[in-house]
Design a protein around this motif. Structure first.
Motif, short mmCIF file in Angstrom:
data_model
loop_
_atom_site.label_atom_id
_atom_site.label_comp_id
_atom_site.label_asym_id
_atom_site.label_seq_id
_atom_site.Cartn_x
_atom_site.Cartn_y
_atom_site.Cartn_z
N LEU A 224 0.83 -1.19 0.00
CA LEU A 224 0.00 0.00 0.00
C LEU A 224 0.87 1.26 0.00
N LYS A 225 0.26 2.38 -0.37
CA LYS A 225 1.01 3.62 -0.52
C LYS A 225 1.54 4.14 0.81
N ASP A 226 0.92 3.76 1.91
CA ASP A 226 1.39 4.22 3.22
C ASP A 226 2.39 3.26 3.84
N GLY A 227 2.84 2.25 3.06
CA GLY A 227 3.86 1.33 3.55
C GLY A 227 3.32 0.05 4.15
N ARG A 228 2.03 -0.08 4.33
CA ARG A 228 1.47 -1.30 4.89
C ARG A 228 1.46 -2.42 3.84
N THR A 229 1.39 -3.65 4.31
CA THR A 229 1.47 -4.82 3.44
C THR A 229 0.27 -5.73 3.70
N VAL A 230 -0.26 -6.29 2.61
CA VAL A 230 -1.34 -7.28 2.71
C VAL A 230 -0.85 -8.57 2.08
N ARG A 231 -0.80 -9.63 2.86
CA ARG A 231 -0.44 -10.95 2.34
C ARG A 231 -1.72 -11.63 1.86
N TRP A 232 -1.84 -11.75 0.54
CA TRP A 232 -3.08 -12.23 -0.06
C TRP A 232 -3.06 -13.75 -0.26
N GLY A 233 -1.92 -14.32 -0.47
CA GLY A 233 -1.82 -15.75 -0.75
C GLY A 233 -2.15 -16.05 -2.20
N SER A 234 -2.88 -17.13 -2.44
CA SER A 234 -3.24 -17.51 -3.81
C SER A 234 -4.43 -16.67 -4.28
N PRO A 235 -4.74 -16.72 -5.58
CA PRO A 235 -5.90 -15.98 -6.08
C PRO A 235 -7.25 -16.57 -5.66
N GLU A 236 -7.24 -17.75 -5.07
CA GLU A 236 -8.49 -18.40 -4.69
C GLU A 236 -9.18 -17.67 -3.54
N GLU A 237 -10.50 -17.84 -3.45
CA GLU A 237 -11.32 -17.28 -2.37
C GLU A 237 -11.21 -15.76 -2.28
N GLY A 238 -11.14 -15.11 -3.43
CA GLY A 238 -10.94 -13.66 -3.44
C GLY A 238 -12.02 -12.89 -2.71
N ALA A 239 -13.28 -13.27 -2.90
CA ALA A 239 -14.38 -12.54 -2.25
C ALA A 239 -14.30 -12.67 -0.73
N ALA A 240 -13.99 -13.87 -0.24
CA ALA A 240 -13.87 -14.07 1.21
C ALA A 240 -12.70 -13.29 1.77
N LYS A 241 -11.60 -13.25 1.02
CA LYS A 241 -10.42 -12.50 1.48
C LYS A 241 -10.72 -11.01 1.54
N ALA A 242 -11.47 -10.52 0.56
CA ALA A 242 -11.82 -9.10 0.56
C ALA A 242 -12.66 -8.75 1.79
N ARG A 243 -13.66 -9.57 2.10
CA ARG A 243 -14.48 -9.31 3.29
C ARG A 243 -13.64 -9.35 4.56
N THR A 244 -12.76 -10.35 4.64
CA THR A 244 -11.92 -10.50 5.83
C THR A 244 -10.97 -9.33 5.98
N LEU A 245 -10.40 -8.86 4.87
CA LEU A 245 -9.46 -7.74 4.93
C LEU A 245 -10.15 -6.47 5.41
N ARG A 246 -11.35 -6.20 4.94
CA ARG A 246 -12.07 -5.02 5.42
C ARG A 246 -12.30 -5.08 6.93
N ALA A 247 -12.72 -6.24 7.40
CA ALA A 247 -12.97 -6.39 8.84
C ALA A 247 -11.68 -6.31 9.64
N LEU A 248 -10.60 -6.90 9.13
CA LEU A 248 -9.32 -6.91 9.85
C LEU A 248 -8.75 -5.50 9.95
N MET A 249 -8.84 -4.73 8.88
CA MET A 249 -8.31 -3.36 8.91
C MET A 249 -9.13 -2.49 9.86
N LYS A 250 -10.41 -2.75 9.94
CA LYS A 250 -11.25 -1.98 10.86
C LYS A 250 -10.96 -2.35 12.31
N ALA A 251 -10.69 -3.65 12.56
CA ALA A 251 -10.45 -4.12 13.93
C ALA A 251 -9.06 -3.75 14.42
N THR A 252 -8.07 -3.70 13.51
CA THR A 252 -6.69 -3.39 13.91
C THR A 252 -6.14 -2.28 13.02
N PRO A 253 -6.61 -1.06 13.18
CA PRO A 253 -6.25 0.03 12.28
C PRO A 253 -4.77 0.41 12.33
#
Length: 271
Positions: A224-253
Motif C-alpha cells: 500500500l502507498k502508506d507502507g502497509r502490506t497485505v499478504r493475499w496468498g493464492s488468487p483463490e477465495e478472493g471474495a472471502a479474502k476481501a471481506r476478511t481484509l475489510r474487517a481486519l483493517m477496521k479491527a486493527t487500524p
C-alpha cells in the motif's frame, strides 16, 4: 285424421300475418362492384410515386444527411479521436449509416473502448455512446507501462505509470520457487491471476494499493502507498479474502501487516 306433413308442405312459402307470401331476402345485388381498370392504374401510380418520393427523401434529398456526430461517455479519449475512428463523412444520407459497421470501426481503432453504441439521431445526426475500459493493473514493459482491465485486456501503453492504478511486480529472479512457478504456470497465466487478485481487492484498499507483487502462484501480496502490506496468498477465495481484509483493517487500524491468505484464520501484526 291428420296425416304426416310432407316435404312439399314444409317447402311452401310462409305467409305473413296479412296472408301475403313472405319472400326471402336476396344478397346478390348488394356485392360491391369490382374496381374499374382506370382506378387500379391510378392507385398503382400513386403508390409508385409515394415510394419513389420516400426513397428520394431518405437517400437523395439534402435534408436527411449526416451533419453532426455527437460523442458521450469519454474520459481519456478525445471526442474528435472517436469521430475520426467512426469514419462518418459529412453529407452521408442518414439512412445509409451502418451503425454496426461504425461500432466495429471504433472498437478496432480504439482498444481503450470497451463498448460503443451508435444511433441515428434524426434528422441529421449520429450519436456515439462510449464506455472506456478501466485499468485494474499496470504492467512494466520494454516500451512503457501497459494498462490491463478487469477482463485481462491490454488496451493502452503509457510513458509513465499512473498513480491511481497498482503496478504489477513479477520477478522470476526473486528465488527458485518463483522461477519454478513461472515455468509451471507461464507469465501470461500469472498476469491473469494477478488481474483476478486486483479485481477482488476491496475498493477503498485498491485506491491505496501501489504494487501487486507475485512471488509464486500461492504468494501474492499488496504493497500500500502508506507502507502497509497485505499478504493475499493464492488468487483463490478472493471474495472471502476481501471481506476478511475489510474487517481486519477496521479491527486493527494500527497494524502494518495484514494476512488474509487463509480467510478463516486472518492475522495482523505491527511490523
Amino acid at each position: 285424421m291428420a296425416g304426416t306433413t310432407t316435404a312439399a308442405e314444409r317447402g311452401e312459402r310462409r305467409r305473413d300475418p296479412a296472408g301475403e307470401p313472405r319472400s326471402r331476402p336476396s344478397w346478390r345485388g348488394r356485392l360491391p362492384a369490382p374496381p374499374r381498370p382506370r382506378t387500379l392504374v391510378i392507385a398503382g401510380a400513386a403508390a409508385a410515386l409515394l415510394t419513389a418520393g420516400l426513397i428520394w427523401l431518405l437517400y437523395g434529398s439534402p435534408w436527411l444527411r449526416v451533419a453532426e456526430v455527437g460523442v458521450g461517455g469519454t474520459r481519456v479519449l478525445g471526442e474528435d479521436e472517436v469521430r475520426r475512428a467512426a469514419g462518418l463523412p459529412d453529407g452521408l444520407p442518414l439512412a445509409s449509416v451502418d451503425t454496426g459497421a461504425v461500432e466495429a470501426r471504433i472498437r478496432e481503432a480504439l482498444p481503450r473502448v470497451e463498448s460503443v453504441e451508435a444511433e441515428r439521431d434524426w434528422p441529421h445526426g449520429v450519436t456515439l455512446r462510449i464506455t472506456e475500459r478501466t485499468a485494474v493493473l499496470v504492467l512494466a514493459e520494454r516500451d512503457g507501462y501497459v494498462e490491463v482491465d478487469r477482463s485481462g485486456v491490454r488496451f493502452a501503453t503509457l510513458s509513465r505509470a499512473p498513480e491511481s492504478v497498482p503496478l504489477l511486480e513479477l520477478d522470476p529472479e526473486s528465488g527458485k520457487s518463483a522461477a519454478s512457478s513461472l515455468r509451471r504456470f507461464g507469465r501470461d497465466r500469472l498476469v491473469s491471476e494477478a488481474v483476478r487478485v486486483a479485481r477482488d481487492i476491496p475498493e477503498p484498499v485498491a485506491r491505496t494499493t501501489r504494487t501487486v507483487k507475485v512471488r509464486t502462484f500461492d504468494a501474492f501480496s499488496l504493497e500500500l502507498k502508506d507502507g502497509r502490506t497485505v499478504r493475499w496468498g493464492s488468487p483463490e477465495e478472493g471474495a472471502a479474502k476481501a471481506r476478511t481484509l475489510r474487517a481486519l483493517m477496521k479491527a486493527t487500524p494500527k497494524a502494518r501487516v495484514f494476512d488474509v491468505s487463509v480467510p478463516s484464520a486472518p492475522a495482523s501484526a505491527a511490523s
